[in-house]
Design a protein around this motif. Structure first.
Motif, PDB file in Angstrom:
ATOM      1  N   LEU A   1       1.072  -1.193   0.318  1.00 16.85           N
ATOM      2  CA  LEU A   1       0.085   0.213  -0.215  1.00 16.85           C
ATOM      3  C   LEU A   1       0.897   1.311  -0.209  1.00 16.85           C
ATOM      4  CD1 LEU A   1      -2.574  -0.718   2.570  1.00 16.85           C
ATOM      5  CD2 LEU A   1      -2.751  -0.372  -0.009  1.00 16.85           C
TER       6      LEU A   1
ATOM      7  N   TRP B   1      -7.685   1.173   4.888  1.00 21.59           N
ATOM      8  CA  TRP B   1      -8.017   0.285   3.957  1.00 21.59           C
ATOM      9  C   TRP B   1      -8.365  -0.987   4.653  1.00 21.59           C
ATOM     10  CZ3 TRP B   1      -6.869  -4.447   1.860  1.00 21.59           C
ATOM     11  CH2 TRP B   1      -6.882  -4.620   0.507  1.00 21.59           C
TER      12      TRP B   1
ATOM     13  N   TYR C   1     -12.514  -2.356   3.394  1.00 21.35           N
ATOM     14  CA  TYR C   1     -11.632  -4.237   2.350  1.00 21.35           C
ATOM     15  C   TYR C   1     -13.568  -4.545   2.277  1.00 21.35           C
ATOM     16  CZ  TYR C   1     -11.367  -7.958  -0.220  1.00 21.35           C
ATOM     17  OH  TYR C   1     -10.881  -9.012  -0.397  1.00 21.35           O
TER      18      TYR C   1
END
Lengths: 418, 418
Positions: free
Chosen positions: A6, A69, A73
């Motif tokens: 990421l 994140w 999800y």
């Protein structure tokens, strides 16, 4: 890994992951895909909840950007796969996941756990039901495996042709037909065998199955028919030389007039024991330990590998590890089962990229399962069971030989170069 | 069975059930009790909810009286057992359940599933940690077993001496320390190995562990030290001849000045592979498939048998099945580990009824776990881990030999007749 990807931005590269087995368990002729239905159900609910995020935060497992994140999800890619119940071979691309790297990599353990477990059980179960022919097999292994694995095992066994399970939760959750028998504890609880049999028949009727090997089998069969009459549903044998005993008990039952009473045998059966018992007057097989432990192969040994990903220009590039002892083949695959003129399977044909036009009698193996994150390929358990039977029947006869051998059909890689 | 026993009234007879293994897996020297903590937790919540009752009703599995009994089920008896982490031997009464027949029989599958699974994993794990000596073992097998079994497996491995697990849920639910590594997919995602290593080091610092066998190990180690410096935390090898490679990589790292960089090896390790790798400069072992499948013994094969029950007068009577190939010994047992003068285990001494006064150096094995339905014997995971280490250390040295053999100490049954 996710956090680093990421941070570097590589996590967002379009990627293709493939789930496959490098080989079948030693000497097996085919494997059976199972777990697809459970995976699709789990995928729809696959989220990181507050408890999980808070745990990762408090233990400092990943940084805040990664937590953010994970908290949002939701799989948004496409998934293709073999239909549940389908036979598979070394290299078969059982599942193909197309998404960003991050979205796909996070599914690795979920997918592998489900497919490795369920396929191991279904693969063993299929050998057992093939050996048993038209005699029904009953799944009775819950107590020998993890309590939740037991529920999945009952489901996988049913896909591969088992008739019923003793796991009631598998009945409730997946609709697997359930059946049960009484245990030695029930006989021992009562003052004598006659009292135990009487209590069972009083409650469940003469059609019940009585366990006849707690003390002396011959005496127990005699008492069983006295108590239940010649309409006694069945007797169960759980110890000793089952082939010899089944013959003796059949003779005794027939002599007593109980010609329709069925003989159920149990006791650490596996596919080899079942094959040997086919010579005897056995009506059904109860299988436990060897089923839920995959009869020597408790995991299917499948792996989940990155096979392609975008480069900076957005072009997809096939990728593969270079090690000698762990071969992978890069690139997004197609897969067909090549059939001869009579419809018998000849080869597992796997290629990279678009499947070329062909005059061959090929059956497409990859079906769409998920599109844009939405499950579109769910099937019923009955469909998976039918698919399995059709798929097994299509294989060369050597597939159901129990002796160790090579895969029933070869895997043929089509070169992607014209 | 339950319905018939409720109908006849026998369901309410005071009963004693015993959970034990008739034998150890082929050639093993000892087994490790695990699952106790999970079982006690599950027992406290073990109820039949509306969904379960309604399912049993709609499928007509049992009659209304049985449904009513199930709906109000709550275990109210006493349970004794071996402490979690304790070594066990053939016949060891690992769990003793004292209750009515109905209350005890309904726990059979729950108890067996948990003890059979968790003990199988812990027993394999203990051999691995014994072989690894003071080198840490990392549990990495989640993907090769059922998704919930994976969480329990990580817990069992920790009890048997594993240092960490890659299963984050085992960290969250049970407090098992967690650790992870990057996969080949991470390297393949990037345009080259240097870029991948740089991304990982940028994000996680030079103390991270880099996977160096995606392409060429020698080149990768060179790049790894260039990118991370001589303070690189570790490198992981996942293929090839690990013993040879570990030696080569150690030399290379030392020559590059990275003398503190650790070497982690993975790749289908089992206790035998670990023992062989002890000769090499390996710092830690990552173990997957062979751990979660019990290294050849995926179930502990324990059984749960009625060993005593009340007769009409309320007197307890020992009961046992009479079959030749499946011996059980009736009666409520006591069990002690007999130690020699130096504190080394000599025998598993099992008797029926009250334990007699003795001058021997005996260690009591049955601890109170549940009294009147209330859990009183829960221990922490750390306590189970300590118990295991103490118990293994107390065994004769031959216990940790990996070669096949007899149980490390014999099981001695004390005759209950004076």
């Amino acid at each position: 890994m996710l956090q680093a990807a990421l941070r570097s931005g590589a996590a967002h590269r379009a990627s293709v992951f493939e789930l496959f087995a490098r080989r079948l368990p030693d000497g097996r002729r085919y494997g059976v895909v199972a777990g697809t239905g459970r995976f699709l159900e789990a995928l729809e609910d696959f989220r990181f909840g507050d408890a999980e995020i808070e745990d990762l935060r408090s233990r400092k497992v990943v940084d805040d950007a990664t937590l953010e994140w994970l908290a949002s999800y939701r799989f948004s890619g496409d998934i293709w796969g073999y239909a549940e119940g389908e036979a598979y071979f070394p290299g078969s691309p059982i599942l193909v996941v197309e998404s960003s790297f991050a979205e796909g990599v996070i599914l690795e353990t979920l997918a592998l756990s489900m497919f490795n477990h369920d396929s191991a059980i279904a693969s063993a179960a299929s050998r057992m039901t093939a050996a048993a022919g038209d005699r029904p097999c009953i799944e009775m292994g819950s107590r020998r495996t993890h309590e939740m694995a037991a529920v999945a095992a009952a489901r996988a066994a049913y896909i591969a042709g088992f008739a019923t399970t003793s796991n009631l939760e598998a009945g409730r959750r997946f609709g697997v037909p359930t059946a049960g028998t009484s245990a030695h504890a029930f006989t021992l609880l009562h003052d004598d065998e006659r009292e135990a049999f009487q209590a069972q028949v009083d409650c469940l009727g003469p059609g019940t199955t009585l366990l006849v090997d707690t003390y002396d089998v011959r005496a127990a069969v005699e008492i069983a028919v006295e108590v239940a009459g010649t309409g006694l549903g069945g007797v169960r044998l759980d110890s000793g030389d089952l082939l010899v005993q089944a013959g003796e008990v059949r003779e005794q039952l027939d002599a007593l007039g109980a010609t329709q009473t069925r003989i159920v045998v149990t006791s650490d059966l596996d596919e080899y024991a079942i094959a040997a018992l086919q010579a005897g007057p056995v009506d059904s097989y109860g299988v436990g330990t060897q089923l839920v432990t995959g009869s020597g192969a408790p995991t299917a040994g499948m792996v989940y590998k990155l096979v392609a990903r975008a480069d900076d220009s957005g072009q997809m590039v096939g990728v593969a590890k270079a090690s000698k002892d762990k071969t992978s083949i890069g690139g997004r695959k197609y897969a067909v089962r090549r059939l001869d003129a009579s419809g018998r399977a000849e080869a597992e044909v796997i290629g990279i990229g678009e499947r070329p036009e062909s005059d061959a009698n090929d059956r497409e193996l990859l079906t769409p399962l998920v599109r844009g994150g939405e499950v579109i390929g769910a099937t019923t358990l009955e469909q998976a069971r039918e698919r399995h039977l059709a798929s097994r029947t299509e294989l060369p006869r050597r597939a159901v030989q129990l002796s160790r051998g090579e895969p029933a059909i070869p895997t043929a890689y089509v070169d992607d170069q014209p």
